[in-house]
Design an enzyme around this catalytic site. Structure first.
Site, PDB file in Angstrom:
ATOM      1  N   GLN A  67       0.588  -1.072   0.018  1.00 25.08           N
ATOM      2  CA  GLN A  67      -0.101  -0.018  -0.003  1.00 25.08           C
ATOM      3  C   GLN A  67       0.874   1.008   0.065  1.00 25.08           C
ATOM      4  O   GLN A  67       1.980   1.231   0.469  1.00 25.08           O
ATOM      5  CB  GLN A  67      -0.997  -0.035   1.088  1.00 25.08           C
ATOM      6  CG  GLN A  67      -1.726  -1.437   1.209  1.00 25.08           C
ATOM      7  CD  GLN A  67      -2.785  -1.477   2.685  1.00 25.08           C
ATOM      8  OE1 GLN A  67      -3.231  -0.374   2.802  1.00 25.08           O
ATOM      9  NE2 GLN A  67      -2.592  -2.626   3.041  1.00 25.08           N
TER      10      GLN A  67
ATOM     11  N   GLU B  17      -4.102  -1.452   5.691  1.00 24.86           N
ATOM     12  CA  GLU B  17      -3.471  -0.651   6.864  1.00 24.86           C
ATOM     13  C   GLU B  17      -4.137   0.566   7.319  1.00 24.86           C
ATOM     14  O   GLU B  17      -4.455   1.209   6.215  1.00 24.86           O
ATOM     15  CB  GLU B  17      -1.987  -0.470   6.348  1.00 24.86           C
ATOM     16  CG  GLU B  17      -1.038  -1.472   6.038  1.00 24.86           C
ATOM     17  CD  GLU B  17       0.350  -1.363   5.839  1.00 24.86           C
ATOM     18  OE1 GLU B  17       0.953  -0.253   6.534  1.00 24.86           O
ATOM     19  OE2 GLU B  17       0.872  -1.855   4.993  1.00 24.86           O
TER      20      GLU B  17
ATOM     21  N   PHE C 286      10.974   9.174  12.157  1.00 26.35           N
ATOM     22  CA  PHE C 286      11.852   8.330  11.505  1.00 26.35           C
ATOM     23  C   PHE C 286      13.008   8.030  12.468  1.00 26.35           C
ATOM     24  O   PHE C 286      13.073   8.751  13.505  1.00 26.35           O
ATOM     25  CB  PHE C 286      12.505   8.924  10.379  1.00 26.35           C
ATOM     26  CG  PHE C 286      11.942   8.695   9.119  1.00 26.35           C
ATOM     27  CD1 PHE C 286      12.731   8.156   7.851  1.00 26.35           C
ATOM     28  CD2 PHE C 286      10.605   8.550   8.712  1.00 26.35           C
ATOM     29  CE1 PHE C 286      12.248   7.874   6.670  1.00 26.35           C
ATOM     30  CE2 PHE C 286       9.916   8.437   7.708  1.00 26.35           C
ATOM     31  CZ  PHE C 286      10.862   7.915   6.494  1.00 26.35           C
ATOM     32  N   LEU C 287      13.412   6.847  12.382  1.00 24.38           N
ATOM     33  CA  LEU C 287      14.946   6.313  13.339  1.00 24.38           C
ATOM     34  C   LEU C 287      15.996   7.131  12.404  1.00 24.38           C
ATOM     35  O   LEU C 287      16.116   7.576  11.220  1.00 24.38           O
ATOM     36  CB  LEU C 287      15.145   5.115  13.386  1.00 24.38           C
ATOM     37  CG  LEU C 287      13.760   4.574  14.234  1.00 24.38           C
ATOM     38  CD1 LEU C 287      13.818   3.005  14.286  1.00 24.38           C
ATOM     39  CD2 LEU C 287      13.589   5.058  15.667  1.00 24.38           C
TER      40      LEU C 287
ATOM     41  N   ASP D 253       0.426  -9.576  11.413  1.00 21.12           N
ATOM     42  CA  ASP D 253       1.178  -9.343  10.470  1.00 21.12           C
ATOM     43  C   ASP D 253       2.632  -9.522  11.047  1.00 21.12           C
ATOM     44  O   ASP D 253       3.333  -8.385  10.306  1.00 21.12           O
ATOM     45  CB  ASP D 253       0.502  -8.374   9.418  1.00 21.12           C
ATOM     46  CG  ASP D 253       1.361  -8.324   8.347  1.00 21.12           C
ATOM     47  OD1 ASP D 253       1.871  -9.316   7.795  1.00 21.12           O
ATOM     48  OD2 ASP D 253       1.577  -7.305   7.769  1.00 21.12           O
TER      49      ASP D 253
ATOM     50  N   ASP E  78       5.597  -0.939  11.854  1.00 19.29           N
ATOM     51  CA  ASP E  78       4.593  -1.554  10.990  1.00 19.29           C
ATOM     52  C   ASP E  78       3.323  -2.254  11.886  1.00 19.29           C
ATOM     53  O   ASP E  78       3.058  -3.427  11.796  1.00 19.29           O
ATOM     54  CB  ASP E  78       4.822  -2.574   9.938  1.00 19.29           C
ATOM     55  CG  ASP E  78       5.827  -1.913   8.852  1.00 19.29           C
ATOM     56  OD1 ASP E  78       5.891  -0.315   8.725  1.00 19.29           O
ATOM     57  OD2 ASP E  78       6.800  -2.353   8.278  1.00 19.29           O
TER      58      ASP E  78
END
Length: 523
Positions: free
Chosen positions: A197, A234, A319-320, A386, A406
Site C-alpha cells: 500500500q 493498513e 523516523f529513526l 502480520d 508496522d
C-alpha cells in the site's frame, strides 16, 4: 469640530472595550489556571520551554493538556483532568513504572554528538522507509546543554535512543516530537518503495522526516471476515493507537506517531518532484483532489486517496537515525505465519515448537525469547497478525529491545480475539514479571486499559481514534492474557513462568504471595 469629538469618543469606547475583554480573559481563563497550577497551553502545544527538574514535572508537561481535549465530541466517557483524577498519571505513578533502569554510559546509547557530527551530508534513505535521509545541520554539532537545547526535536529524539528503549519514560522530547509531526511545514515528499500500500516519506522544514500513512477505512469498519491477514488494509489510526498502547505498557519500542490533517494539494502535490507520483493526481467527479501513487497492491483509481476537497487524515510516524549511523538487523519472527492461503506454519501444527526455538540462537540465551513474547502479547492486544519480522540495533548485539514497526494491520476486528497470536506465551509459558505486573494493573478498574487508552488518545489531533468497541476489546484481551499466565503458573510454578526482571513483589501483601506459591494467580 464634530469629527475630532467623534474620534475622541470612539477611542474612549475602543479602549474601554479592550480593557473589559482583558479583564474577562484574566477572570475566566488565566486566574483558574494559575490557581490550579496548570499551565496555559494550546491544544497540541508544549507547556514549558524549560527543562523539567524532576520526574513529576516531566509527567506534568507530557500530560498537562489532556483535560483540554477530554470533553471533545465523540470521545465517549470524558477523560479525567490531569490535576484531578487522571487515570493515566495515576498509572505512571505506580512503583512498576518508577523503577530505576540500569545506568547508561556512552556505549549503551545508540548515538553520540560525536558520531553524528562526523556523518557525511545527505545520504540515501534505507529501503524500509523507517530511516532518515536527512542532512544533519552541521559537519560537527556543538556540545553542551545550551547547544543541546537548540537542537531540532528529531535530533534530541535520536540522541535519546539507548539499549533499553527508543526514549526515556516521560521524556518531554517525545511530546515535542509529536507536535512537530502534527505541525511542521512539509518541504518535500517522495514515495516509499516496496509494500502493498502507498506510503510517503515527508521531509520537514527542520530536516526531520515522517512516514505518512493515509486513511483507508472509517473507525467503525472492521476487517471483512473473508480477508486474509496479509491482504487487509493498513489503518492510519492503528499506527497512532499502537504508539500510545506501547507507551502505556512501558515498552517504548514503537516510533512516536501522531495524527495530522494533510492538504493533498499544498503539502503533497505542490512539493513533490517525483514524476511517478505527480502523474497519479486528478480531480474526481465530486471535485475532490485525489491521487494513488505506486505500490504493489492497492495503488489504482479504484483505491485512490481523495481529500474533502483536498484535506486528508493520515498518521505521521517519526523516523529513526540513518542506518549509516545506526545499523539495524532484521530477524525472522519464529512465530511467523505461512502467508499462504492453504498451508500452516510449523508452530501451528507442533505444540512443542517452543522447545525447538529455545535451542536456537539467539533464543537460547539472554532475553530475546522474552522480548518476542512481549511483542506477541502486544500484537494480541491490537489484533495484529502480520508480524513476520522484527528489527534490532546492531550496536547492542543480542542484548537490546526489539523495534515494533508496522502496526497498521492492528485494530481491525474488535469482535474477534485471535488467540493464535498468543502462541509464544501458550507454548513457552514465559513472561517478564514487569510485563505481568503492568497487565495486572491495567486489569483493575482504577487503571483499566480502555480508560487510560481513551485518555491518552484524546489528545491527538484526530481523536477519537478508536471506537468504544475496540477499547472494550483491549480490556477483554488483557483478561485473556492473564488467564493464560495463570494456567502456566499452575502447571510450572511462578518461578519458572515469571522472569524476575524486577525486584518488585508481585503484590504488596503476603496473601497474594501465597496465591503465587500455590499457583492461584488472580485475573
Amino acid at each position: 469640530m464634530a469629527l475630532p469629538l467623534f474620534k475622541r469618543k470612539f477611542k474612549v469606547v475602543a479602549v474601554t472595550l479592550l480593557l473589559t475583554m482583558c479583564a474577562l480573559h484574566i477572570a475566566l481563563d488565566l486566574l483558574p489556571r494559575l490557581s490550579s497550577g496548570a499551565p496555559s497551553v494550546a491544544r497540541g502545544g508544549s507547556t514549558c520551554s524549560c527543562a523539567p527538574s524532576a520526574a513529576g514535572d516531566a509527567l506534568g508537561r507530557v500530560f498537562s493538556n489532556l483535560s483540554g481535549v477530554s470533553g471533545a465530541a465523540g470521545l465517549g466517557p470524558a477523560s479525567p483532568s490531569i490535576r484531578g483524577s487522571s487515570r493515566l498519571l495515576a498509572l505512571f505513578q505506580q512503583p512498576v513504572y518508577r523503577t530505576a533502569g540500569p545506568a547508561l554510559d556512552e556505549k549503551n546509547r545508540l548515538l553520540t554528538v560525536r558520531s553524528i557530527g562526523h556523518l557525511d551530508s545527505r545520504k540515501e534513505a534505507d529501503s524500509d522507509g523507517w530511516t532518515s535521509d536527512l542532512e544533519y545541520p552541521a559537519p560537527m554539532l556543538p556540545t553542551g546543554l545550551d547547544a543541546y537545547m537548540r537542537y531540532p526535536t528529531w535530533l534530541k529524539f535520536h540522541l535519546g535512543i539507548n539499549k533499553n528503549a527508543l526514549y526515556a519514560r516521560h521524556d518531554p522530547v517525545v511530546e515535542d516530537l509529536l507536535n512537530d509531526l502534527r505541525r511542521q511545514k512539509v518541504v518535500t515528499v517522495v514515495m516509499k518503495s516496496g509494500g502493498t500500500q502507498l506510503k510517503l516519506i515527508m521531509t520537514f522544514e527542520n530536516y526531520g522526516q515522517a512516514l505518512f500513512k493515509p486513511i483507508k477505512q472509517t473507525r467503525e469498519q472492521e476487517t471483512p471476515p473473508d480477508f486474509f491477514y496479509f491482504s487487509d488494509f493498513e489503518r492510519h489510526n492503528a499506527e497512532i493507537a499502537a504508539f500510545h498502547l506501547d507507551r502505556i505498557l512501558d515498552f517504548r519500542r514503537v516510533p512516536p506517531a501522531a495524527g495530522r490533517i494533510v492538504n493533498i494539494t499544498s503539502e503533497i502535490r505542490d512539493v513533490t518532484q517525483e514524476k511517478k507520483l505527480l502523474k497519479t493526481f486528478y480531480i474526481s467527479p465530486a471535485n475532490n483532489m485525489c491521487f494513488y501513487g505506486e505500490c504493489s497492491y492497492y495503488c489504482s483509481t479504484e483505491h485512490a486517496l481523495c481529500g474533502r476537497p483536498d484535506l486528508l487524515e493520515a498518521s505521521m510516524a517519526a523516523f529513526l537515525p540513518d542506518t549509516l549511523l545506526a545499523k539495524r538487523k532484521t530477524w525472522r519472527n519464529p512465530w511467523r505465519r505461512s502467508y499462504n492461503k492453504r498451508k500452516k506454519a510449523e508452530w501451528e501444527l507442533n505444540p512443542e515448537y517452543c522447545e525447538q526455538v529455545k535451542k536456537t540462537p539467539p533464543y537460547n540465551s539472554g532475553t530475546r525469547l522474552l522480548d518476542v513474547i512481549d511483542m506477541m502479547v502486544f500484537d494480541f492486544l491490537t489484533g495484529n497478525m502480520d508480524r513476520h519480522h522484527y528489527d534490532t540495533f546492531e550496536k547492542f548485539g543480542n542484548d537490546s529491545f526489539l523495534l515494533h514497526f508496522d502496526n497498521g494491520r492492528g485494530f481491525g476486528k474488535h469482535s474477534h480475539d485471535e488467540l493464535s497470536i498468543l502462541a509464544p506465551l501458550q507454548q513457552c509459558c514465559r513472561l517478564r514479571r514487569s510485563t505481568y505486573l503492568k497487565l495486572r494493573l491495567l486489569a483493575r478498574p482504577v487503571h483499566r486499559l480502555s480508560d487510560v487508552m481513551r485518555e491518552s488518545l484524546a489528545r491527538d489531533m484526530l481523536a477519537p481514534l478508536l471506537t468504544e468497541q475496540h477499547l472494550a476489546a483491549l480490556d477483554r484481551r488483557v483478561s485473556i492474557v492473564l488467564r493464560n499466565v495463570r494456567h502456566c503458573v499452575r502447571v510450572y510454578g511462578v518461578e519458572i513462568v515469571l522472569d524476575a526482571d524486577t525486584d518488585l513483589h508481585l503484590e504488596a501483601g503476603l496473601k497474594h504471595q501465597e496465591h503465587m506459591r500455590t499457583g492461584d494467580v488472580p485475573d
